[in-house]
Design a protein around this motif. Structure first.
Motif, PDB file in Angstrom:
ATOM      1  N   GLU A  18       0.806  -1.220   0.000  1.00  0.00           N
ATOM      2  CA  GLU A  18       0.000   0.000   0.000  1.00  0.00           C
ATOM      3  C   GLU A  18       0.842   1.275   0.000  1.00  0.00           C
ATOM      4  OE1 GLU A  18      -2.490  -0.287   3.355  1.00  0.00           O
ATOM      5  OE2 GLU A  18      -3.604  -2.061   2.638  1.00  0.00           O
ATOM      6  N   VAL A  19       2.158   1.161   0.181  1.00  0.00           N
ATOM      7  CA  VAL A  19       3.015   2.338   0.242  1.00  0.00           C
ATOM      8  C   VAL A  19       3.331   2.813  -1.169  1.00  0.00           C
ATOM      9  CG1 VAL A  19       5.236   3.239   1.034  1.00  0.00           C
ATOM     10  CG2 VAL A  19       3.970   1.583   2.433  1.00  0.00           C
ATOM     11  N   THR A  20       3.251   4.123  -1.379  1.00  0.00           N
ATOM     12  CA  THR A  20       3.566   4.737  -2.666  1.00  0.00           C
ATOM     13  C   THR A  20       4.900   5.466  -2.562  1.00  0.00           C
ATOM     14  OG1 THR A  20       1.221   5.046  -3.119  1.00  0.00           O
ATOM     15  CG2 THR A  20       2.752   6.324  -4.454  1.00  0.00           C
ATOM     16  N   LEU A  21       5.761   5.254  -3.543  1.00  0.00           N
ATOM     17  CA  LEU A  21       7.078   5.901  -3.573  1.00  0.00           C
ATOM     18  C   LEU A  21       6.982   7.178  -4.397  1.00  0.00           C
ATOM     19  CD1 LEU A  21       9.437   2.820  -4.114  1.00  0.00           C
ATOM     20  CD2 LEU A  21       8.465   3.733  -2.005  1.00  0.00           C
ATOM     21  N   HIS A  22       7.552   8.275  -3.845  1.00  0.00           N
ATOM     22  CA  HIS A  22       7.501   9.580  -4.501  1.00  0.00           C
ATOM     23  C   HIS A  22       8.913   9.971  -4.931  1.00  0.00           C
ATOM     24  CE1 HIS A  22       3.348  10.415  -3.171  1.00  0.00           C
ATOM     25  NE2 HIS A  22       3.698   9.728  -2.087  1.00  0.00           N
ATOM     26  N   THR A  23       9.045  10.371  -6.196  1.00  0.00           N
ATOM     27  CA  THR A  23      10.290  10.919  -6.722  1.00  0.00           C
ATOM     28  C   THR A  23      10.011  12.322  -7.242  1.00  0.00           C
ATOM     29  OG1 THR A  23       9.889   9.976  -8.915  1.00  0.00           O
ATOM     30  CG2 THR A  23      11.122   8.621  -7.347  1.00  0.00           C
ATOM     31  N   GLN A  24      11.042  12.988  -7.727  1.00  0.00           N
ATOM     32  CA  GLN A  24      10.859  14.345  -8.243  1.00  0.00           C
ATOM     33  C   GLN A  24      10.078  14.368  -9.546  1.00  0.00           C
ATOM     34  OE1 GLN A  24      14.644  16.278  -8.546  1.00  0.00           O
ATOM     35  NE2 GLN A  24      15.144  16.034  -6.359  1.00  0.00           N
ATOM     36  N   LYS A  75      12.691  13.765  -1.731  1.00  0.00           N
ATOM     37  CA  LYS A  75      12.314  13.020  -2.925  1.00  0.00           C
ATOM     38  C   LYS A  75      13.557  12.798  -3.774  1.00  0.00           C
ATOM     39  CE  LYS A  75       7.566  14.747  -3.242  1.00  0.00           C
ATOM     40  NZ  LYS A  75       6.571  15.416  -4.137  1.00  0.00           N
ATOM     41  N   PRO A  76      13.927  11.559  -4.047  1.00  0.00           N
ATOM     42  CA  PRO A  76      15.108  11.303  -4.884  1.00  0.00           C
ATOM     43  C   PRO A  76      14.816  11.607  -6.351  1.00  0.00           C
ATOM     44  CG  PRO A  76      14.035   9.248  -4.339  1.00  0.00           C
ATOM     45  CD  PRO A  76      13.307  10.322  -3.569  1.00  0.00           C
TER      46      PRO A  76
END
Length: 464
Positions: free
Chosen positions: A273-279, A327-328
């Motif tokens: 359920e976890v969402t990964l955020h990038t630039q 955010k990477p």
């Protein structure tokens, strides 16, 4: 097996007798390896003996007469009533461990071994086994006539033919009191009914699983553990009933073999359920490989778009960075951008016309076909190789044996007869480009052919 029992050996394919080959088949079924067999004094430590009967039924007995028994001996054991015939499968200290697995705590339940099987016992035993199949078929018909919702899967006669055990399968509780009376009157033996499940039936009948090996329940498995669909979910197996079901139409027992390893490895993976955020974008978990520890993320929840495959350790690092508000640049290690894949041209070094068939010209029969072939061959020749047209005579005639060429004849001017001004004017009018509707073309052609017919006799007359 002593020499007295060797005369009762039968063929390998027989399932109705107890012979050396049958002992070998029963030895492989639910076999327990005696790793203490070579230890001195192993058999003297206890008088308990494990005896196996038809298929998966085993019993434990006291060797009260101190017989020198070894694995594979056929013995006559105590039964109620009478005696039964079985095969010794285990002796020594390991029998005590088998008693614990079978949950036999009371010593009163353990009966005695009478003797080694005699020829008379073997004859009686063979007679009992020959009646099992016919009894099973007839008992099924009797249960059907009584309207009982049950299936009789197997019948086992006691070694002295005094008792028969009927193994049946039923989804609900069955009142078989009337059935027992009918069976006792029909077969004249003591009746015992035992209810078994679908797994036990598959173990008694045997067979080959989808893996290509003999069924586990028919070889080594003794206790059946409940199998649920959660075992398939932990291993990311599609919930297809046709693939998850075994020969017994229940969930396969082998689903529980590796489920513990999958549960342990799944704890190291990030949550779904976890969402990964990038630039650049947000990534959702698309799929995961539990054993290798690799996870695949996509920018779309339902479709594989801009797929990125990273390790579980890297995914947890990105999750920690998102919690801190960072955010990477990308999901790859050290924030490196993923190199775009170059499109692969599958027809780069291939000829797309390699499968086309060359069209062949149809040859017409007769002289017309030969002339067309000759004309086509001349047209294919280069200009230097083409034969030069032969010179005409002064009077305009072609030499004998020479065929006039249509193109050359059309270019040469025709000789005009004296006083033919009217004919030349008509010819010029015929050579003009045709204009107007299609209906005016036909008279022009007829007029031209008429002029040619007039030129021919005048020309011949002039040359003469």
């Amino acid at each position: 097996m002593d020499n007295k029992n060797k005369e009762f050996e039968i063929c390998h394919d027989c399932d109705r007798g107890l012979c050396r080959d049958a002992v070998g088949r029963q030895d492989r079924q639910l076999n327990t390896y005696d790793w203490l067999a070579d230890v001195p004094g192993n058999a003297d430590d206890t008088d308990l003996v494990e005896v196996q009967f038809k298929h998966t039924r085993k019993g434990y007995y006291h060797n009260v007469n101190r017989l020198e028994l070894k694995k594979g001996d056929i013995v006559a054991v105590e039964a109620s009533p009478g005696h039964d015939i079985g095969v010794v499968t285990l002796t020594g200290r390991l029998v005590k461990m088998q008693l614990k697995k079978a949950n036999i705590k009371s010593p009163d339940d353990i009966k005695r071994i009478y003797r080694l099987a005699r020829p008379v016992d073997m004859e009686k035993y063979r007679e009992a086994k020959s009646r099992e199949h016919a009894t099973m078929i007839e008992s099924r018909q009797i249960a059907k006539n009584l309207g009982l919702q049950m299936k009789i899967g197997d019948v086992e006669y006691q070694g002295d033919c005094n008792k028969a055990i009927f193994y049946y399968i039923a989804d609900e509780r069955v009142d078989f009191r009337q059935l027992i009376k009918v069976l006792a009157e029909t077969f004249h033996v003591r009746i015992e009914m035992k209810q078994i499940g679908a797994r036990q039936e598959a173990g008694r009948i045997g067979g080959t699983g989808p893996c290509g090996r003999e069924l586990c329940c028919a070889t080594w498995m003794k206790n059946f553990v409940s199998v649920s669909t959660n075992a398939a979910r932990f291993q990311d197996i599609s919930l297809n009933p046709q693939k998850l079901a075994g020969m017994c139409a229940k969930l396969k027992c082998c689903l529980n073999y590796e489920v513990d390893n999958y549960i342990e490895a799944g704890r190291k993976l990030p949550s779904k359920e976890v969402t990964l955020h990038t630039q650049d974008a947000e990534y959702h978990l698309f799929k995961s490989d539990i054993l290798t520890g690799m996870v695949t993320y996509s920018t779309d929840k339902s479709v594989a778009a801009n797929v990125e495959t990273i390790s579980a350790v890297r995914a947890k690092e990105v999750i920690e960075m998102n919690r801190r508000g960072e955010k990477p640049l990308s999901l790859q290690e050290d924030g490196k951008q993923k190199e775009p894949k170059k499109p692969v041209d599958l027809l780069a070094n291939e000829n797309i016309t390699r499968f086309d068939k060359a069209k062949k010209k149809k040859k017409k029969g007769g002289k017309g076909g030969q002339n067309a072939a000759q004309t086509a061959a001349k047209d294919k020749q280069p200009a230097s190789d083409k034969p030069k047209p032969q010179a005409q005579k002064e009077d305009g005639r072609q030499p004998k044996g020479a065929q006039p060429e249509r193109k050359a004849a059309a270019r040469q001017p025709r000789p005009q007869p004296e006083g033919g001004a009217q004919q030349s004017a008509d010819k010029q009018s015929a050579d003009r480009p045709r204009q107007g509707r299609a209906g005016n073309r036909r008279p022009a052609g007829r007029q031209q052919r008429g002029n040619r017919e007039q030129d021919a006799p005048q020309e011949n007359g002039t040359q003469q």
